[in-house]
Write a protein that holds these residues in place. Structure first.
Motif, PDB file in Angstrom:
ATOM      1  N   GLU B  54       6.891  18.453  35.759  1.00 39.79           N
ATOM      2  CA  GLU B  54       7.506  19.298  36.790  1.00 39.79           C
ATOM      3  C   GLU B  54       8.722  19.944  36.146  1.00 39.79           C
ATOM      4  O   GLU B  54       9.482  19.277  35.446  1.00 39.79           O
ATOM      5  CB  GLU B  54       7.929  18.401  37.953  1.00 39.79           C
ATOM      6  CG  GLU B  54       7.975  19.047  39.287  1.00 39.79           C
ATOM      7  CD  GLU B  54       6.585  19.183  39.912  1.00 39.79           C
ATOM      8  OE1 GLU B  54       6.162  20.324  40.091  1.00 39.79           O
ATOM      9  OE2 GLU B  54       5.951  18.155  40.219  1.00 39.79           O
ATOM     10  N   GLU B  55       8.887  21.236  36.380  1.00 37.45           N
ATOM     11  CA  GLU B  55      10.037  21.917  35.806  1.00 37.45           C
ATOM     12  C   GLU B  55      11.325  21.493  36.506  1.00 37.45           C
ATOM     13  O   GLU B  55      11.313  21.226  37.700  1.00 37.45           O
ATOM     14  CB  GLU B  55       9.865  23.425  35.970  1.00 37.45           C
ATOM     15  CG  GLU B  55       9.569  24.135  34.678  1.00 37.45           C
ATOM     16  CD  GLU B  55       9.330  25.611  34.916  1.00 37.45           C
ATOM     17  OE1 GLU B  55      10.321  26.309  35.194  1.00 37.45           O
ATOM     18  OE2 GLU B  55       8.168  26.034  34.855  1.00 37.45           O
ATOM     19  N   ILE B  56      12.408  21.472  35.753  1.00 38.32           N
ATOM     20  CA  ILE B  56      13.708  21.138  36.336  1.00 38.32           C
ATOM     21  C   ILE B  56      14.372  22.446  36.753  1.00 38.32           C
ATOM     22  O   ILE B  56      14.522  23.352  35.935  1.00 38.32           O
ATOM     23  CB  ILE B  56      14.575  20.391  35.316  1.00 38.32           C
ATOM     24  CG1 ILE B  56      13.905  19.056  34.968  1.00 38.32           C
ATOM     25  CG2 ILE B  56      15.985  20.181  35.841  1.00 38.32           C
ATOM     26  CD1 ILE B  56      14.510  18.342  33.789  1.00 38.32           C
ATOM     27  N   THR B  57      14.745  22.548  38.039  1.00 37.21           N
ATOM     28  CA  THR B  57      15.321  23.797  38.523  1.00 37.21           C
ATOM     29  C   THR B  57      16.702  24.010  37.917  1.00 37.21           C
ATOM     30  O   THR B  57      17.015  25.085  37.407  1.00 37.21           O
ATOM     31  CB  THR B  57      15.403  23.795  40.059  1.00 37.21           C
ATOM     32  OG1 THR B  57      14.138  23.408  40.577  1.00 37.21           O
ATOM     33  CG2 THR B  57      15.770  25.167  40.586  1.00 37.21           C
ATOM     34  N   SER B  58      17.541  22.968  37.976  1.00 36.05           N
ATOM     35  CA  SER B  58      18.828  23.043  37.276  1.00 36.05           C
ATOM     36  C   SER B  58      19.267  21.631  36.942  1.00 36.05           C
ATOM     37  O   SER B  58      18.825  20.669  37.552  1.00 36.05           O
ATOM     38  CB  SER B  58      19.871  23.755  38.135  1.00 36.05           C
ATOM     39  OG  SER B  58      20.200  22.943  39.240  1.00 36.05           O
ATOM     40  N   GLY B  59      20.167  21.538  35.980  1.00 38.30           N
ATOM     41  CA  GLY B  59      20.617  20.235  35.525  1.00 38.30           C
ATOM     42  C   GLY B  59      20.077  19.930  34.137  1.00 38.30           C
ATOM     43  O   GLY B  59      19.362  20.736  33.555  1.00 38.30           O
ATOM     44  N   GLU B  60      20.469  18.777  33.623  1.00 36.90           N
ATOM     45  CA  GLU B  60      20.099  18.447  32.254  1.00 36.90           C
ATOM     46  C   GLU B  60      19.461  17.069  32.188  1.00 36.90           C
ATOM     47  O   GLU B  60      19.925  16.134  32.835  1.00 36.90           O
ATOM     48  CB  GLU B  60      21.349  18.463  31.358  1.00 36.90           C
ATOM     49  CG  GLU B  60      21.878  19.859  31.129  1.00 36.90           C
ATOM     50  CD  GLU B  60      23.329  19.861  30.716  1.00 36.90           C
ATOM     51  OE1 GLU B  60      23.933  18.783  30.618  1.00 36.90           O
ATOM     52  OE2 GLU B  60      23.867  20.956  30.509  1.00 36.90           O
ATOM     53  N   LEU B  61      18.403  17.006  31.394  1.00 38.81           N
ATOM     54  CA  LEU B  61      17.706  15.731  31.196  1.00 38.81           C
ATOM     55  C   LEU B  61      17.742  15.392  29.705  1.00 38.81           C
ATOM     56  O   LEU B  61      17.320  16.181  28.875  1.00 38.81           O
ATOM     57  CB  LEU B  61      16.250  15.842  31.682  1.00 38.81           C
ATOM     58  CG  LEU B  61      15.343  14.672  31.356  1.00 38.81           C
ATOM     59  CD1 LEU B  61      15.790  13.425  32.092  1.00 38.81           C
ATOM     60  CD2 LEU B  61      13.902  14.987  31.727  1.00 38.81           C
ATOM     61  N   TYR B  62      18.322  14.218  29.419  1.00 40.14           N
ATOM     62  CA  TYR B  62      18.411  13.796  28.018  1.00 40.14           C
ATOM     63  C   TYR B  62      17.563  12.559  27.794  1.00 40.14           C
ATOM     64  O   TYR B  62      17.626  11.612  28.579  1.00 40.14           O
ATOM     65  CB  TYR B  62      19.852  13.447  27.645  1.00 40.14           C
ATOM     66  CG  TYR B  62      20.797  14.614  27.699  1.00 40.14           C
ATOM     67  CD1 TYR B  62      21.006  15.413  26.575  1.00 40.14           C
ATOM     68  CD2 TYR B  62      21.483  14.918  28.866  1.00 40.14           C
ATOM     69  CE1 TYR B  62      21.886  16.487  26.623  1.00 40.14           C
ATOM     70  CE2 TYR B  62      22.359  15.986  28.926  1.00 40.14           C
ATOM     71  CZ  TYR B  62      22.556  16.773  27.800  1.00 40.14           C
ATOM     72  OH  TYR B  62      23.405  17.831  27.847  1.00 40.14           O
ATOM     73  N   ILE B  63      16.752  12.585  26.752  1.00 39.37           N
ATOM     74  CA  ILE B  63      16.089  11.365  26.314  1.00 39.37           C
ATOM     75  C   ILE B  63      16.590  11.103  24.906  1.00 39.37           C
ATOM     76  O   ILE B  63      16.458  11.956  24.016  1.00 39.37           O
ATOM     77  CB  ILE B  63      14.552  11.525  26.330  1.00 39.37           C
ATOM     78  CG1 ILE B  63      14.076  11.809  27.759  1.00 39.37           C
ATOM     79  CG2 ILE B  63      13.883  10.272  25.780  1.00 39.37           C
ATOM     80  CD1 ILE B  63      12.596  12.082  27.882  1.00 39.37           C
ATOM     81  N   GLU B  64      17.196   9.948  24.702  1.00 40.56           N
ATOM     82  CA  GLU B  64      17.771   9.625  23.396  1.00 40.56           C
ATOM     83  C   GLU B  64      18.714  10.724  22.922  1.00 40.56           C
ATOM     84  O   GLU B  64      18.595  11.214  21.798  1.00 40.56           O
ATOM     85  CB  GLU B  64      16.659   9.421  22.369  1.00 40.56           C
ATOM     86  CG  GLU B  64      16.042   8.051  22.390  1.00 40.56           C
ATOM     87  CD  GLU B  64      17.069   6.944  22.221  1.00 40.56           C
ATOM     88  OE1 GLU B  64      17.602   6.817  21.123  1.00 40.56           O
ATOM     89  OE2 GLU B  64      17.356   6.241  23.204  1.00 40.56           O
ATOM     90  N   ASN B  65      19.636  11.120  23.800  1.00 36.96           N
ATOM     91  CA  ASN B  65      20.654  12.121  23.473  1.00 36.96           C
ATOM     92  C   ASN B  65      20.100  13.503  23.151  1.00 36.96           C
ATOM     93  O   ASN B  65      20.826  14.363  22.670  1.00 36.96           O
ATOM     94  CB  ASN B  65      21.528  11.664  22.299  1.00 36.96           C
ATOM     95  CG  ASN B  65      22.259  10.395  22.651  1.00 36.96           C
ATOM     96  OD1 ASN B  65      22.727  10.241  23.795  1.00 36.96           O
ATOM     97  ND2 ASN B  65      22.328   9.473  21.717  1.00 36.96           N
ATOM     98  N   GLU B  66      18.827  13.687  23.376  1.00 34.56           N
ATOM     99  CA  GLU B  66      18.255  15.005  23.102  1.00 34.56           C
ATOM    100  C   GLU B  66      17.947  15.683  24.429  1.00 34.56           C
ATOM    101  O   GLU B  66      17.324  15.079  25.307  1.00 34.56           O
ATOM    102  CB  GLU B  66      16.972  14.839  22.283  1.00 34.56           C
ATOM    103  CG  GLU B  66      16.450  16.144  21.755  1.00 34.56           C
ATOM    104  CD  GLU B  66      15.027  15.992  21.189  1.00 34.56           C
ATOM    105  OE1 GLU B  66      14.417  17.033  20.904  1.00 34.56           O
ATOM    106  OE2 GLU B  66      14.547  14.849  21.067  1.00 34.56           O
ATOM    107  N   LEU B  67      18.403  16.919  24.571  1.00 31.04           N
ATOM    108  CA  LEU B  67      18.123  17.678  25.790  1.00 31.04           C
ATOM    109  C   LEU B  67      16.634  18.040  25.799  1.00 31.04           C
ATOM    110  O   LEU B  67      16.145  18.685  24.875  1.00 31.04           O
ATOM    111  CB  LEU B  67      18.968  18.948  25.820  1.00 31.04           C
ATOM    112  CG  LEU B  67      18.861  19.799  27.085  1.00 31.04           C
ATOM    113  CD1 LEU B  67      19.475  19.082  28.278  1.00 31.04           C
ATOM    114  CD2 LEU B  67      19.530  21.157  26.889  1.00 31.04           C
ATOM    115  N   VAL B  68      15.923  17.608  26.827  1.00 26.66           N
ATOM    116  CA  VAL B  68      14.472  17.802  26.784  1.00 26.66           C
ATOM    117  C   VAL B  68      13.950  18.704  27.905  1.00 26.66           C
ATOM    118  O   VAL B  68      12.741  18.783  28.116  1.00 26.66           O
ATOM    119  CB  VAL B  68      13.717  16.446  26.840  1.00 26.66           C
ATOM    120  CG1 VAL B  68      14.012  15.627  25.608  1.00 26.66           C
ATOM    121  CG2 VAL B  68      14.062  15.680  28.093  1.00 26.66           C
ATOM    122  N   ASN B  69      14.861  19.386  28.593  1.00 28.11           N
ATOM    123  CA  ASN B  69      14.423  20.244  29.710  1.00 28.11           C
ATOM    124  C   ASN B  69      13.227  21.122  29.362  1.00 28.11           C
ATOM    125  O   ASN B  69      12.310  21.293  30.142  1.00 28.11           O
ATOM    126  CB  ASN B  69      15.568  21.171  30.139  1.00 28.11           C
ATOM    127  CG  ASN B  69      16.592  20.440  30.969  1.00 28.11           C
ATOM    128  OD1 ASN B  69      16.857  19.272  30.694  1.00 28.11           O
ATOM    129  ND2 ASN B  69      17.151  21.088  31.956  1.00 28.11           N
TER     130      ASN B  69
END
Lengths: 278, 380
Positions: B54-69
């Motif tokens: 699912e796309e992220i409308t706004s905000g930031e998602l990090y997995i292991e300090n990597e932005l993965v949006n």
């Protein structure tokens, strides 16, 4: 006799009559292919004649009638049509089913509208276009346009909506499969029953198609079977031989029966049973 | 490995439907995080955004300090178990398990080793040649888990994986998933609407409603100190009892009055916030096990006299539905006490005062939480 037994009896009676109605034409066809022209003209008979070999020999040896080439052309066109129509229809249905994109509704409506237009309406334009593309008297226009088969697409979409859960596609995505690979490795196998059904239908309709080939094909070695049958039927009075006509028709229906026998085992519902718990 | 950070995540579906609002959460490595809430609260949407489905409308998602949006699911190195298992119906169990590995062009002997090892852990070795349709629900569930396991992902996402199992199997699979988590030592993010699953499995729980986080905490924290009435009511069975009341004070202490019964509020528990609520409306919350039956007709002021409406025997305990001046109160008693109670009996109960919860009537927020926040602000 109890009422339920009577009911059953009536049902079977109707079914038997309907079956006879369906099969009798095949039976007469086979009978007539074993009889000579003169015998056939005398009227119906339910008994086999002795002219099967002679009719077969006459058909195969007829110089005006390249039967074997005709069979080859018909097979080429029909198999091509079946493959292209089913593969690309599933592909189109997959995109409509799975993705959200701009103008998706418009695309869908457009495809549905095309479904309403009979091929005869667009035939003239199609022929002229093929002329401009220098594809007259070629087999390509007989199977390539089947890439866009709205009816097949619609069938595939309906089947997909009830048998291909989006979660299955998403699971493949999570497993690391690219979209095209997901389509080929996951979606196509799940769609097998629908593909089998539509492959039979498209194969048969391409096999029987007379209209478009008669407009496109000119040279003898590119003729398909329906054209040859028509040619045989419209032969002049002296050469006219009903035995040959029936023999050619008999030869023409064999591949259809074979294809049906091969594919009918795939027409079993519920290949997707077990993928998702309902 | 496996630290997942969600910063100010919002999800708005086309057409303006808001699914998730301002979601902030840090999931630690190897943590078992459970997202729980009623259906439609946005918990599955959060999971699907972490998965990349699912796309992220706004905000930031990090997995292991990597932005993965913007990173596609297959490159996020996380595995997901779907509610309906989503097995590949035309493939055998073996192929289902090996599919992800064969896509990664891993040598066949290594794939074989991994598949068999996974099958051994999940006890599905003898099923490897079967197709999904020949499996029972529990077996399909294991295959779905196995499909996630073979890849050694950084995190497991589980979307209501037990909801299609029957009650008995659900309980046993629950413990197995917990064991699996201990064994694999990987981050688990688990979505469920069942608070029992959340309470029993989670290291930490996120309680969600209408796209908002209502509270994040360990199961004990949520149970003992719910942030608001929603969390208080959602966590625990039977539901916490809520009674509207007004706070008062006499010379000795604070009390709330429920139809002439005075229930004293421990000031040491709530602190100075009580002053602000003098003569204001409040909601008193009390869990069913914090209600005690009393037999003496002493002159204690805090005894509530009710009538038994229904009594439900659960085996080890008895739920008693008490009617007290048209207020419904559910109490939980042990069987030896509970079995003596009959419908339409008069019953005398008291609330354990240290276990009383108080909530603001409008904001529904716990007074205890407000007091703690006041302390924090002061300290800062």
């Amino acid at each position: 006799m109890s009422i339920s037994k009577l009911n059953k009896f009536l049902c079977y009676l109707v079914l038997i009559l309907l079956s006879i109605l369906c099969l009798i034409s095949f039976y007469l066809l086979i009978i007539n292919s074993t009889r000579a022209h003169s015998e056939i003209q005398k009227g119906f008979s339910f008994n086999f004649g002795d002219f099967f070999d002679a009719n077969l020999k006459n058909v195969l040896d007829n110089d005006q009638l390249p039967v074997l080439k005709g069979i080859r052309n018909s097979l080429f066109v029909s198999i091509g049509t079946a493959i292209l129509a089913t593969y690309f229809s599933v592909l189109t249905a997959f995109s409509i089913h799975t993705y959200d994109f701009k103008f998706k509704r418009l695309a869908f409506t457009f495809i549905m509208m095309i479904m309403m237009v009979p091929p005869q309406v667009s035939a003239l334009g199609f022929i002229r276009w093929m002329g401009e593309l220098d594809l007259m008297d070629s087999l390509i226009p007989l199977f390539l346009p089947s890439i866009a088969s709205p009816i097949v697409f619609y069938f595939m979409l309906a089947y997909m909506q009830s048998n291909l859960p989006k979660a299955t596609i998403e699971a493949a995505r999570m497993d690391g499969s690219s979209e095209f690979r997901t389509f080929n490795l996951i979606v196509l196998p799940i769609m097998k029953p629908a593909i089998a059904v539509q492959a039979i239908f498209t194969f048969v309709s391409a096999w029987n198609n007379y209209f478009i080939p008669s407009l496109i094909i000119r040279s003898a070695e590119k003729k398909t079977l329906p054209i040859l049958i028509a040619q045989l039927r419209s032969a002049d009075y002296l050469k006219f031989d009903m035995g040959q006509v029936y023999m050619l028709i008999f030869l023409a229906i064999i591949p259809i029966i074979v294809v049906y026998i091969i594919l009918s085992k795939y027409i079993v519902r519920g290949v997707a049973v077990g993928s998702v718990k309902e | 490995m496996g630290v997942i950070v969600l910063k100010n995540i919002n999800k708005v579906y086309p057409g303006g439907v808001v699914a998730v609002t301002d979601f902030n959460l840090e999931i630690e490595d190897k943590e078992f995080m459970v997202l729980v809430g009623p259906s439609g609260c946005g918990k599955s949407t959060v999971l699907r955004m972490i998965a990349g489905l699912e796309e992220i409308t706004s905000g930031e998602l990090y997995i292991e300090n990597e932005l993965v949006n913007e990173i596609v699911p297959k490159d996020r190195d996380i595995a997901m178990v779907f509610q309906n298992y989503a097995l590949y119906p035309h493939m055998t169990v073996y192929k289902n398990l090996s599919f992800a590995l064969s896509l990664r062009k891993i040598p066949k002997d290594i794939i074989d080793e991994k598949v068999r090892e996974t099958a051994k852990i999940l006890e599905i070795e003898e099923l490897l040649n079967r197709k999904p349709k020949a499996l029972s629900g529990g077996q399909r569930q294991r295959v779905a888990l196995g499909r996630a396991m073979v890849r050694d992902p950084q995190a497991f996402l589980l979307d209501e994986p037990l909801s299609n199992l029957d009650a008995k199997l659900r309980a046993s699979t629950r413990t197995e998933i917990t064991k699996l988590h201990n064994r694999l030592e990987t981050t688990f993010i688990y979505v469920t609407h069942d608070q029992v699953e959340a309470m029993t499995m989670a290291d930490r729980i996120v309680v969600m409603k209408d796209g908002y986080i209502h509270q994040v905490g360990t199961p004990q924290e949520l149970y003992k100190a719910p942030h608001n009435m929603f969390v208080a009511g959602f966590i625990g069975t039977p539901q916490m009892n809520f009674i509207n009341t007004i706070l008062n004070k006499d010379d000795s202490a604070y009390y709330v009055e429920i139809d002439n019964t005075k229930i004293y509020i421990p000031e040491d528990k709530f602190g100075t916030i009580l002053d602000e609520y003098m003569r204001k409306e409040l909601v008193l919350g009390i869990r069913s096990e914090d209600i005690v039956m009393v037999n003496d007709y002493s002159d204690r002021m805090d005894i509530l006299n009710g009538v038994v409406d229904v009594s439900e025997h659960m085996g080890s305990e008895v739920f008693v539905y008490i009617d007290y001046n048209n207020k419904k109160i559910i109490a939980k008693f042990s069987t030896d006490i509970g079995t003596t109670i009959k419908v339409n009996d008069n019953i005398q109960i008291v609330f354990k005062s240290q276990k009383i919860h108080l909530f603001d009537k409008d904001s529904e927020i716990s007074l205890l939480d407000m007091e703690n926040n006041k302390e924090k602000v002061k300290n800062n």
